[in-house]
Write an enzyme that holds these catalytic residues in place. Structure first.
Site, short mmCIF file in Angstrom:
data_model
loop_
_atom_site.label_atom_id
_atom_site.label_comp_id
_atom_site.label_asym_id
_atom_site.label_seq_id
_atom_site.Cartn_x
_atom_site.Cartn_y
_atom_site.Cartn_z
N HIS A 120 48.32 35.93 37.94
CA HIS A 120 48.95 36.01 39.26
C HIS A 120 49.71 34.74 39.68
O HIS A 120 50.88 34.79 40.02
CB HIS A 120 47.88 36.28 40.32
CG HIS A 120 46.92 37.37 40.01
ND1 HIS A 120 47.21 38.70 40.17
CD2 HIS A 120 45.64 37.34 39.53
CE1 HIS A 120 46.17 39.44 39.84
NE2 HIS A 120 45.21 38.64 39.44
C1 BDR Z 1 44.20 35.66 43.34
O1 BDR Z 1 42.78 35.46 43.51
C2 BDR Z 1 42.34 34.42 42.67
O2 BDR Z 1 41.22 34.84 41.99
C3 BDR Z 1 43.46 34.16 41.69
O3 BDR Z 1 43.51 32.79 41.34
C4 BDR Z 1 44.70 34.57 42.42
O4 BDR Z 1 45.22 33.51 43.19
C5 BDR Z 1 44.44 37.05 42.81
O5 BDR Z 1 43.92 37.99 43.70
#
Ligand code: BDR
Ligand code: CA
Length: 318
Positions: free
Chosen positions: A247
């Site tokens: 992400h």
């Molecule tokens: C987001 O939540 C965190 O676990 C990850 O780093 C990312 O920023 C994804 O939902």
């Protein structure tokens, strides 16, 4: 000239890849990282951020520790490090050597406010964790939103949630902070939600290509992404076999090359009350709310160009 960027992170495996991409790509000048309580405790986020920067030879990039809990929720389960937000095993510590460098004495909020107050060049702000630090900067400096020319946020989801059916983790983890950020009047918000990050999956075979680069960054990225693939295969299988979203790195990728994502200009608000929907990004895709758009929202991403960007960036010797 390289674009100045500040990353606000809760490092974490995908944050770690984002940090490496921002620190190593020649089009960016990572002027600092700020850390925030999120997936793991803020102290661990800081330690992980320092160890990533040391590992890739970028110890000179300063790290400022931020807030330890959300702005309003006393009942938020502060992470203890054994589990991630889906309740799955998630080690606190990234599998690379401990840091030799130290966090800065100043805190994250002080750094953010002062950097943007004194800036003579544009700095892009890229929060990829809960929005606690950013909301607090807004509270303490009434001009903060006007001073930030562009904010690129990883968070939220329209079709998808990941911590509840309605909500994505970063927004859910501090919904009041996220609501403040979307209502603050930032000049340019780009939102990179799950809808886009799940279109840019990295596969196990691509991980092996990163590993084969033989660089510190390539091998670390392979280890971090490989771990994510195992977790996703077990608990959140993707349409593409043996793959994972990364992400936060996509948000940084979109700063380097905005054509990696496909956006629509829409109004975004955050639900803070609904027992089933708390932390949902309410994205007005059909203009039913009558409010002017406040964000460019990404719904698609170019997976193969995103991977090429990672591969090329991590191929360079530190
Ligand atoms: C987001 O939540 C965190 O676990 C990850 O780093 C990312 O920023 C994804 O939902
Ligand atoms: Ca994150």
């Amino acid at each position: 000239m390289a674009r100045k960027i500040i990353l606000d992170v809760d490092t974490g495996t995908d944050d770690a890849v984002a940090v490496m991409l921002a620190a190593l790509h020649p089009a960016l000048d990572l002027v600092g990282c700020t850390t925030v309580n999120g997936n793991i405790r803020v102290e661990s986020c800081t330690d992980n951020t320092l160890r990533v920067l040391d590992h890739i030879g970028r110890s000179s990039i300063p790290v400022y520790e931020g807030l330890t809990r959300p702005i309003a929720r006393v009942d938020f389960p502060i992470p203890r490090g054994e589990k991630d937000h889906s309740g799955k095993y998630h080690p606190d510590t990234l599998p690379i050597p401990p840091p030799t460098s130290r966090k800065q004495d100043a805190g994250a909020i002080e750094f953010l406010i002062e950097m943007f107050r004194a800036a003579t060049e544009e700095i892009v702000l890229v929060p990829v964790g809960p929005l606690t630090n950013i909301a607090t900067a807004l509270l303490l400096d009434p001009k903060f939103a006007k001073r930030v020319p562009e904010i690129v946020i990883m968070g939220g989801g329209h079709e998808l949630g990941n911590v509840t059916p309605s909500a994505e983790f970063n927004v859910w983890a501090d919904p009041e902070a996220a609501a403040m950020v979307f209502a603050a009047g930032f000049e340019k918000i780009t939102l990179v939600p799950l809808d886009a990050t799940h279109r840019a999956l990295i596969t196990q075979a691509q991980c092996e290509e990163l590993e084969a680069l033989g660089t510190s960054a390539g091998q670390a990225a392979a280890a971090f992404i490989g771990h994510r693939i195992v977790v996703h295969d077990t608990h959140q299988r993707q349409d593409v076999p043996h793959s994972t979203p990364v992400h936060d790195a996509l948000a940084v990728g979109a700063v380097i090359d905005p054509s990696l994502i496909v956006t629509r200009k829409l109004h975004v608000a955050v639900e803070t009350d609904g027992p089933l929907t708390v932390g949902r990004t309410v994205i007005d895709t059909h203009f039913r709310g009558g409010k002017a758009p406040n964000a460019e929202v990404a719904f698609d991403a170019d997976a193969s160009r995103f991977f090429d960007l990672l591969l090329r960036t991590f191929a360079a010797k530190a």
